[in-house]
Motif scaffolding. Structure first.
Motif, short mmCIF file in Angstrom:
data_model
loop_
_atom_site.label_atom_id
_atom_site.label_comp_id
_atom_site.label_asym_id
_atom_site.label_seq_id
_atom_site.Cartn_x
_atom_site.Cartn_y
_atom_site.Cartn_z
N ALA A 63 -15.28 -9.01 -9.15
CA ALA A 63 -14.14 -8.10 -9.07
C ALA A 63 -13.16 -8.49 -7.96
O ALA A 63 -13.56 -8.76 -6.83
CB ALA A 63 -14.62 -6.67 -8.85
N VAL A 64 -11.88 -8.49 -8.33
CA VAL A 64 -10.76 -8.48 -7.39
C VAL A 64 -10.06 -7.15 -7.59
O VAL A 64 -9.55 -6.88 -8.68
CB VAL A 64 -9.79 -9.65 -7.65
N THR A 65 -10.07 -6.29 -6.60
CA THR A 65 -9.65 -4.91 -6.80
C THR A 65 -8.25 -4.64 -6.26
O THR A 65 -7.78 -5.32 -5.35
CB THR A 65 -10.64 -3.93 -6.14
N ALA A 66 -7.62 -3.63 -6.84
CA ALA A 66 -6.28 -3.22 -6.39
C ALA A 66 -6.09 -1.74 -6.68
O ALA A 66 -6.64 -1.21 -7.65
CB ALA A 66 -5.20 -4.03 -7.09
N VAL A 67 -5.31 -1.08 -5.82
CA VAL A 67 -5.00 0.34 -5.98
C VAL A 67 -3.50 0.52 -5.93
O VAL A 67 -2.84 0.09 -4.98
CB VAL A 67 -5.66 1.20 -4.88
N MET A 68 -2.95 1.15 -6.98
CA MET A 68 -1.53 1.49 -7.04
C MET A 68 -1.37 3.01 -6.91
O MET A 68 -2.24 3.78 -7.36
CB MET A 68 -0.93 1.04 -8.38
N VAL A 69 -0.25 3.43 -6.34
CA VAL A 69 0.09 4.85 -6.26
C VAL A 69 1.52 5.03 -6.74
O VAL A 69 2.29 4.07 -6.84
CB VAL A 69 -0.04 5.38 -4.81
N PRO A 70 1.92 6.28 -7.07
CA PRO A 70 3.32 6.52 -7.44
C PRO A 70 4.26 6.10 -6.31
O PRO A 70 3.93 6.22 -5.12
CB PRO A 70 3.37 8.03 -7.67
N MET A 71 5.43 5.62 -6.70
CA MET A 71 6.36 5.08 -5.71
C MET A 71 6.96 6.17 -4.83
O MET A 71 7.48 7.17 -5.31
CB MET A 71 7.50 4.32 -6.39
N ARG A 72 6.90 5.97 -3.52
CA ARG A 72 7.65 6.73 -2.53
C ARG A 72 8.54 5.70 -1.83
O ARG A 72 8.04 4.72 -1.25
CB ARG A 72 6.68 7.39 -1.55
N PRO A 73 9.86 5.84 -1.87
CA PRO A 73 10.76 4.76 -1.46
C PRO A 73 10.48 4.16 -0.09
O PRO A 73 10.50 2.93 0.07
CB PRO A 73 12.14 5.42 -1.51
N ASP A 74 10.21 4.99 0.93
CA ASP A 74 10.02 4.42 2.26
C ASP A 74 8.74 3.58 2.33
O ASP A 74 8.74 2.46 2.86
CB ASP A 74 10.02 5.52 3.33
N LEU A 75 7.66 4.09 1.77
CA LEU A 75 6.40 3.35 1.76
C LEU A 75 6.52 2.09 0.91
O LEU A 75 6.07 1.01 1.31
CB LEU A 75 5.28 4.24 1.22
N HIS A 76 7.16 2.23 -0.23
CA HIS A 76 7.30 1.12 -1.17
C HIS A 76 8.01 -0.07 -0.51
O HIS A 76 7.51 -1.20 -0.53
CB HIS A 76 8.10 1.60 -2.39
N GLN A 77 9.15 0.19 0.09
CA GLN A 77 9.92 -0.90 0.67
C GLN A 77 9.23 -1.51 1.89
O GLN A 77 9.25 -2.72 2.10
CB GLN A 77 11.32 -0.42 1.08
N THR A 78 8.56 -0.67 2.67
CA THR A 78 7.83 -1.17 3.85
C THR A 78 6.73 -2.13 3.44
O THR A 78 6.59 -3.23 4.01
CB THR A 78 7.23 0.01 4.63
N LEU A 79 5.94 -1.76 2.42
CA LEU A 79 4.83 -2.61 2.02
C LEU A 79 5.29 -3.84 1.26
O LEU A 79 4.70 -4.93 1.42
CB LEU A 79 3.83 -1.80 1.19
N LEU A 80 6.34 -3.70 0.47
CA LEU A 80 6.88 -4.86 -0.24
C LEU A 80 7.41 -5.88 0.77
O LEU A 80 7.13 -7.09 0.66
CB LEU A 80 7.98 -4.42 -1.20
N ASN A 81 8.15 -5.39 1.77
CA ASN A 81 8.67 -6.29 2.81
C ASN A 81 7.55 -6.94 3.60
O ASN A 81 7.61 -8.13 3.93
CB ASN A 81 9.60 -5.53 3.76
N TYR A 82 6.52 -6.15 3.92
CA TYR A 82 5.40 -6.69 4.69
C TYR A 82 4.72 -7.83 3.93
O TYR A 82 4.42 -8.89 4.51
CB TYR A 82 4.40 -5.59 5.01
N GLY A 83 4.46 -7.61 2.66
CA GLY A 83 3.81 -8.65 1.88
C GLY A 83 4.63 -9.91 1.79
O GLY A 83 4.11 -11.03 1.92
N HIS A 84 5.95 -9.76 1.60
CA HIS A 84 6.82 -10.94 1.50
C HIS A 84 6.98 -11.64 2.84
O HIS A 84 6.85 -12.87 2.92
CB HIS A 84 8.20 -10.51 0.97
N GLU A 85 7.25 -10.88 3.87
CA GLU A 85 7.64 -11.48 5.15
C GLU A 85 6.45 -11.83 6.04
O GLU A 85 6.49 -12.85 6.74
CB GLU A 85 8.57 -10.51 5.89
N GLN A 86 5.40 -11.01 6.04
CA GLN A 86 4.29 -11.25 6.94
C GLN A 86 3.12 -12.01 6.29
O GLN A 86 2.40 -12.73 6.97
CB GLN A 86 3.76 -9.90 7.49
#
Length: 301
Positions: free
Chosen positions: A74-97
């Motif tokens: 298993a390679v696991t993942a958890v998704m949640v409904p989009m909340r704009p501030d959290l969404h953009q923070t985590l998307l940016n973190y994954g791309h940039e960091q």
């Protein structure tokens, strides 16, 4: 919050003492995966249930190939409904960091290895909850060779996915919409699929009856128990047809003489050849101890 974090994976899988991937995910040996493909869902489920693992099965899923069994890590993942501030923070973190590319679902699929199975909690979202379509399912097939996906949510391009024969995909529903309005909040952490829980590195056994998530540290004993049950049944069928024993004798705890008959058959009969990696010293010793203590009438389960 870090994705696919080594320290987190080590923390939640302390009972696994074998080899691990570079990210810390348990790496159950290929031989165990191969042998797991030959056992039934009930044979895998039983040893887990009796050890207190009562939430490892989920059957309320559709599947692309209804008669195809899949086994993988298993390679696991958890998704949640989009909340704009959290969404953009985590998307940016994954791309940039972390140097990730594309959308969240692509991050997960880009991490796959051979014999992996993606296990994703999409909170039962189907409309705009399509974790994979034709392209990403093709990528799963290319990376895992014979793995697949378990998605508590949706898929799209179902007609294309059906054409991919070497994997299987379990899912809740299909929809033509692309994935959207979701945010990845966990990768290779604990994941819920319906009423079941899955950890990274669990062995995923997907059958026509549903999915069982076998904890990595219990994978070998699960397979061994299943194989021993299978080969004892083969022997039992032979001796019942020959009229050597009654069903009561076969179903009860075996005595020393029956065990000796079985072991003689086990070492010589071609039907037992693929099971000869198994050992029976403990069972024979237990039978001897029972006979020394007095007759036993308990039924084998």
């Amino acid at each position: 919050m870090k994705f696919d974090n080594y320290e987190d994976i080590i923390q939640i899988t302390p009972l696994w003492t074998g080899e691990r991937f570079a990210n810390g995910r348990p790496k159950v040996p290929e031989d165990i995966l191969r042998r797991m493909r030959r056992i039934t869902l009930e044979e895998a489920w039983g040893p887990l249930w009796h050890r207190g693992y009562h939430y490892q099965f989920e059957g309320d899923l559709k599947m692309i190939h209804p008669n195809k069994v899949i086994v993988g890590r298993a390679v696991t993942a958890v998704m949640v409904p989009m909340r704009p501030d959290l969404h953009q923070t985590l998307l940016n973190y994954g791309h940039e960091q972390e140097g990730r590319h594309g959308f969240f679902n692509q991050w997960v699929i880009d991490s796959l290895e051979e014999d992996d199975v993606v296990v994703v909690d999409m909170f039962d979202k189907v409309y705009r909850g399509t974790f994979v379509g034709g392209n990403l399912s093709t990528a799963i097939a290319s990376r895992t060779k014979r793995g697949g996906a378990v998605i508590w949510g949706g898929i799209r391009d179902t007609q294309q996915v059906i054409e991919i024969e070497n994997i299987n995909v379990y899912y809740r529903g299909s929809d033509p919409t692309a994935i959207g309005d979701v945010t990845l909040v966990g990768m290779n952490g604990p994941t819920r699929i319906g009423r079941a829980i899955c950890l990274p590195g669990d062995v995923v056994l997907g059958t026509p009856a549903g999915i069982v998530f076998v904890p990595a540290h219990l994978a070998e004993i699960t397979v061994v128990n299943a194989e021993k049950s299978q080969v004892r049944d083969i022997f039992g069928f032979v001796r019942l047809k020959e009229g050597v024993y009654s069903t009561a004798q076969i179903d009860a705890s075996w005595g020393v003489s029956l065990w000796q008959d079985f072991l003689s058959w086990f070492e010589q009969d071609q039907a037992a050849s693929e099971y000869r990696h198994l050992t029976w010293d403990a069972e024979l010793a237990e039978a001897r101890n029972r006979e020394e203590s007095g007759p036993a009438n308990d039924v084998r389960v």
